[in-house]
Structures are given as structure tokens and as C-alpha cells.
Write an enzyme that holds these catalytic residues in place. Structure first.
Site, short mmCIF file in Angstrom:
data_model
loop_
_atom_site.label_atom_id
_atom_site.label_comp_id
_atom_site.label_asym_id
_atom_site.label_seq_id
_atom_site.Cartn_x
_atom_site.Cartn_y
_atom_site.Cartn_z
N SER A 108 77.85 25.09 48.40
CA SER A 108 78.64 25.14 49.20
C SER A 108 78.74 23.52 49.48
CB SER A 108 76.95 24.89 50.13
OG SER A 108 76.01 24.35 50.02
N GLY A 109 78.21 22.56 47.86
CA GLY A 109 78.90 21.44 47.69
C GLY A 109 78.04 20.53 47.23
N LYS A 110 76.71 21.12 47.06
CA LYS A 110 75.48 20.10 46.70
C LYS A 110 75.81 19.77 45.58
CE LYS A 110 72.80 23.42 46.65
NZ LYS A 110 73.44 24.51 47.22
N THR B 1 68.04 21.93 35.93
CA THR B 1 66.69 22.78 35.51
C THR B 1 67.01 24.33 35.08
OG1 THR B 1 66.84 23.10 37.92
CG2 THR B 1 65.09 21.65 37.73
N HIS C 217 78.95 22.75 34.96
CA HIS C 217 78.18 21.09 35.64
C HIS C 217 78.58 20.36 34.66
CE1 HIS C 217 76.09 22.07 39.77
NE2 HIS C 217 76.36 23.57 39.13
N ARG D 269 80.17 15.66 34.87
CA ARG D 269 78.94 15.11 34.37
C ARG D 269 79.49 13.13 34.16
NH1 ARG D 269 74.12 17.69 33.03
NH2 ARG D 269 73.96 19.63 34.14
N GLU E 253 67.31 18.31 30.13
CA GLU E 253 67.72 19.08 30.56
C GLU E 253 65.68 19.70 30.64
OE1 GLU E 253 70.25 21.44 28.26
OE2 GLU E 253 72.02 20.35 29.36
N ASP F 216 68.25 18.86 39.91
CA ASP F 216 69.40 19.91 40.82
C ASP F 216 68.67 20.85 39.22
OD1 ASP F 216 71.50 21.37 40.86
OD2 ASP F 216 73.27 19.89 40.17
#
Length: 182
Positions: free
Chosen positions: A12-14, A34, A49, A53, A61, A82
């Protein structure tokens, strides 16, 4: 209390919004991830991901012990956590019962809420669909719902993210008078 919870469906774009907020922060950023790379598809997702960043950010992590990870972050660093969804899954995969997950959520959430620097927490809303057909899926849905509520209660703001758009969510006490026509 400088915690913001970003909640919404998958893709959703979070995470992108959390990264955008962190990118606007004028100080150091620590990203607590996580996710665990248990298969090739998940390895690819994690790599994607990581590429989004800022290389100046610190990444921790930590699939399960997020309170300890949060406590290790310097006070002036913005935290992006996240995500709670994978964290809940990791806890259940390791055999923790829901009450233990809720206790850990209260500890992590209160630790984040006490920080002076902002914290941005990403999580999925999984309780809006059909009731899952098996007990394990229902346990996961229920645990994540409880975890989300715990973090939302400690948060300064909760934003619902869908299709890359944001809705600010109010606390129940903020709308009592409107509902009761006072």
C-alpha cells in the site's frame, strides 16, 4: 511520545512512506528490519528494500528481539521499525503464545514511545478480510490485531495508508462529541 504507526494493506506504500519521512529527518536514522530471508523470493524482497534505503542509515536486522534492538539505538536517531507483521509471524514461528507476543509488544511500544527522537512503525492491517479458515491463521490475525492496537495506543499519530495515500486516524475519545452530537 513521538511514535507514528503506518498501517495498511500489503503493497500500500507504507514502507515507502516511512522511508520518505526518515529521509526528511535532519539527523541519524536507524532502520530495524524484522524480515528473515527464508526463501529466494523473500531474499529478493529484502534486497529490494535494502536498495531503497539511504546508505548513511544504520540497519539492524532483528526478527524477534525488537525491544533490545530499540534500546541499542542512539537517542538522537530516528527509528524506522519495518514491520510488526513479520515480527508477529516470527514470534509465532518460534512457538511463542499470543500473551507472550502481546507482552513483548507492550515492552517494545512503550520503549519506542518514551524516546525523544521520532519512531515510525510499519504494520499491516489483516483483520478487515474474511475470517481465516485455519486456527494458525486466526491466531496470527488476532495476535497482529492486538499488537497493532498496543502500538496505536502508544502512538502520537496513526496513519492509514492505502494506494499510496494517507488518512489520519483519530482516537475514539477525539470523536465522542461528534458521534453524540454534542
Amino acid at each position: 511520545m513521538s511514535m507514528t504507526v503506518l498501517i495498511g494493506g500489503a503493497r500500500s506504500g507504507k514502507s515507502a512512506l516511512a522511508a520518505a519521512f526518515a529521509g526528511k529527518w535532519g539527523g541519524p536514522v536507524t532502520f530495524i528490519a524484522t524480515a528473515e530471508a527464508r526463501d529466494e523470493e523473500m531474499r529478493a524482497r529484502i534486497a529490494q528494500h535494502r536498495e531503497t534505503r539511504d546508505p548513511a542509515w544504520t540497519t539492524l536486522e532483528e526478527p524477534c528481539e525488537i525491544t533490545q534492538a530499540i534500546s541499542s539505538v542512539p537517542a538522537e536517531s530516528l527509528i524506522v521499525l519495518d514491520c510488526l507483521t513479520l515480527w508477529a509471524s516470527n514470534l509465532l514461528d518460534r512457538g511463542l503464545e499470543a500473551p507472550d507476543g502481546e507482552r513483548r509488544a507492550r515492552e517494545a511500544s512503550s520503549t519506542l514511545a518514551r524516546r525523544h527522537a521520532p519512531a515510525i512503525v510499519v504494520t499491516n492491517e489483516v483483520g478487515s478480510g474474511i475470517v481465516p479458515a485455519n486456527p494458525a491463521a486466526r491466531t496470527f490475525r488476532d495476535l497482529l490485531g492486538s499488537i497493532n492496537s498496543i502500538f496505536a495506543n502508544d502512538a502520537r499519530r496513526v496513519l492509514f495508508v492505502t494506494a499510496g495515500r494517507v488518512l489520519s486516524m483519530k482516537r475514539p475519545e477525539e470523536v465522542f462529541d461528534d458521534v453524540l452530537d454534542r
